[in-house]
Design a protein around this motif. Structure first.
Motif, PDB file in Angstrom:
ATOM      1  N   ASP A 174     -35.688  24.974  33.423  1.00  0.00           N
ATOM      2  CA  ASP A 174     -36.173  25.481  32.144  1.00  0.00           C
ATOM      3  C   ASP A 174     -36.941  24.386  31.417  1.00  0.00           C
ATOM      4  O   ASP A 174     -36.570  23.211  31.470  1.00  0.00           O
ATOM      5  CB  ASP A 174     -35.009  25.950  31.272  1.00  0.00           C
ATOM      6  N   TRP A 175     -37.985  24.784  30.727  1.00  0.00           N
ATOM      7  CA  TRP A 175     -38.780  23.861  29.937  1.00  0.00           C
ATOM      8  C   TRP A 175     -38.966  24.457  28.545  1.00  0.00           C
ATOM      9  O   TRP A 175     -38.879  25.677  28.383  1.00  0.00           O
ATOM     10  CB  TRP A 175     -40.150  23.629  30.588  1.00  0.00           C
ATOM     11  N   HIS A 221     -45.580  27.257  27.747  1.00  0.00           N
ATOM     12  CA  HIS A 221     -44.565  26.439  28.403  1.00  0.00           C
ATOM     13  C   HIS A 221     -45.147  25.026  28.496  1.00  0.00           C
ATOM     14  O   HIS A 221     -46.181  24.815  29.148  1.00  0.00           O
ATOM     15  CB  HIS A 221     -44.239  26.990  29.785  1.00  0.00           C
ATOM     16  N   ARG A 281     -43.101  27.947  34.474  1.00  0.00           N
ATOM     17  CA  ARG A 281     -42.225  26.769  34.523  1.00  0.00           C
ATOM     18  C   ARG A 281     -42.598  25.852  35.688  1.00  0.00           C
ATOM     19  O   ARG A 281     -42.516  24.618  35.574  1.00  0.00           O
ATOM     20  CB  ARG A 281     -40.763  27.203  34.625  1.00  0.00           C
TER      21      ARG A 281
END
Length: 505
Positions: free
Chosen positions: A277-278, A289, A330
């Motif tokens: 996850d970012w 993102h 991502r």
């Protein structure tokens, strides 16, 4: 005893069912070919206010005057609209609805969206509608029937019959939206595809498993399918085979598409790569993102991911939250660039122009962000979103460093006549110039989609366009969520290598 109500498509009438009706009667069935108001022998009843509601009432009145306990309503082409409208009002009388080379209209849909003749469609879509003195659509001339459907299998005599008996179609029947109250949901249905037009059971299975979510309803065990290897008018080209199919449909036979209740829908399936996850920021219809690059020297390149469709407007989650697109975004971040997911307005085949506007606006919003290098942008399209490559290929802006596409549709598929003629990547690639194109091709792609890719590649070769192909020999349409194999993972990484080479070079 099975009772068939046969309703034909535009310009025709009950006469067109003559041979098929006779074969059905020989089997012991009751058969009632219906001529709608203003058509066939009832053409003299056409008026400027003849519309879809008029034709729905035609079918309702016939239903109310039949005694048979098992009514099978057969709607060919446009006639599926009045058939569905009538069945929605008399569901207790209907045993089955047969879509004969017809669409799947929903509440609020007008038949105009599926009119294959673009010239007719554009005239009727004018803001002021058809002129008062021009409220009837002329029947096709002898050499124009193919503009309304495949004429494969039609003899010279059959074409002459179409020409001789065809009547103008009241325009209101195509313009007025279909209104349904939901009573159809419990009724068994059968789809009969005339494969010369390009639509097959295999294509529908592809849509159920990897296409827009609304197609999963076709995996219902109450839905069956048949194919007829002929053109759009099987009652003229293959009347005996059509009668056999209708009898089998009435007996609840036919191909069923299997999909277990616990199988994840395509839009819930996980991305093929394990990605962390970012941080992301939601701005209107898009998500940014963002990579964490403390040593980064200024703004970073960005990849904007463009989903396919059509996707119904009320579906939740929306595409930017689907694992496939958030996974790609991502992964882009993990490779050091900004990943952008966008919700755009491709809710129906008629919405490509709106979707194109949405994508253009989203790209400008991304380029205006100070964390993004406005001169290093890539656009990545998926599935039927591939048609949205057209504008970017036709006139690539200098800041567009690359266009990528995964298992794309690059020309309208059979039956997709409602799509604006503007969206033709096959023609647009001729002016793509030096714009790099990275195309990920599924080896197990559906034949109709694969044909559009081959047509595109031929046009690209003729124009000396810069196309790099990433082949996934054992990959299906949607391989980046459907096929969790080393081959798929390698293909995704290879496509990023190519795109990032153009972005960061």
């Amino acid at each position: 005893m099975t009772v068939f109500v046969l309703v034909s498509g535009p310009f025709t009438g009950g006469w067109i069912w003559e041979e098929t009706a006779e074969r059905l009667r020989q089997s012991g069935a009751q058969v009632h070919p219906l001529t709608l108001t203003g058509l066939g022998e009832r053409r003299h009843l056409a008026r400027p206010d003849t519309d879809l509601e008029t034709h729905i009432e035609d079918v309702v009145q016939l239903i109310d005057h039949l005694d048979g306990p098992e009514l099978v309503l057969v709607g060919h082409d446009y006639a599926i609209h009045p058939v569905l409208g009538a069945a929605d009002r008399r569901p207790e009388r209907i045993n089955r609805i047969v879509h004969l080379d017809a669409g799947l209209p929903q509440d609020g849909d007008a038949a105009l969206a599926l009119v294959p003749d673009q010239e007719v469609r554009e005239r009727l879509m004018r803001p002021d509608g058809p002129a008062e003195h021009n409220w009837r659509i002329p029947a096709p001339r002898p050499d124009e029937w193919q503009r309304w459907g495949s004429t494969d299998g039609l003899s010279t005599e059959a074409l002459a019959r179409l020409d001789s008996y065809a009547a103008p179609q009241p325009s209101g029947t195509l313009i007025q939206p279909l209104r349904l109250n939901g009573a159809l949901a419990a009724l068994p249905t059968t789809g009969v595809f005339c494969t010369a037009g390009g639509v097959t059971i295999a294509m529908v299975e592809t849509l159920v498993r990897s296409g827009p979510p609304q197609f999963r309803a076709l995996a219902d065990p109450r839905v069956t399918f048949f194919e007829l290897h002929t053109g759009h008018w099987p009652m003229l080209s293959s009347p005996e085979e059509l009668a056999t199919v209708l009898l089998r449909a009435a007996a609840d036979e036919g191909h069923r598409i299997a999909a277990s209740d616990d199988e994840q829908p395509f839009y819930e399936k996980p991305f093929v790569l394990d990605v962390a996850d970012w941080p992301r920021e939601r701005i209107g219809s898009l998500d940014l993102h963002l990579p964490d690059l403390p040593d980064a020297d200024g703004p970073q390149p960005a990849i904007v991911f463009v989903h396919g469709g059509p996707v119904t407007a009320d579906l939740r989650p929306t595409p930017r939250d689907w694992p496939i697109y958030s996974g790609h975004a991502r992964y882009a971040v993990s490779r050091g660039v900004v990943g952008v997911t966008v919700d755009h307005g491709l809710h129906a085949l008629t919405d490509y122009a709106q979707a194109a506007e949405d994508i253009s606006a989203a790209v400008e919003l991304v380029r205006a962000d100070p964390r993004v290098d406005a001169d290093r942008i890539a656009l990545w399209f998926f599935s039927a979103g591939g048609l949205l490559t057209t504008d970017w290929l036709a006139a690539p802006p200098p800041w567009l460093r690359c266009v990528a596409a995964n298992y794309p549709v690059l020309a309208p598929l059979p039956g997709w006549s409602a799509i604006d003629a503007r969206f033709r990547p096959v023609g647009a690639v001729r002016t793509a110039g030096e714009l790099p194109i990275v195309l990920s091709r599924a080896g197990l792609e559906h034949a109709a989609i694969a044909a559009t890719v081959e047509e595109f590649l031929s046009a690209a070769k003729a124009a000396d366009a810069r196309v790099e192909i990433i082949d996934v020999p054992a990959g299906h349409h949607g391989f980046d969520v459907l096929d969790h194999t080393e081959e798929s993972r390698h293909a995704v990484a290879a496509a990023y290598d190519a795109v990032l080479g153009h972005l960061q070079g």
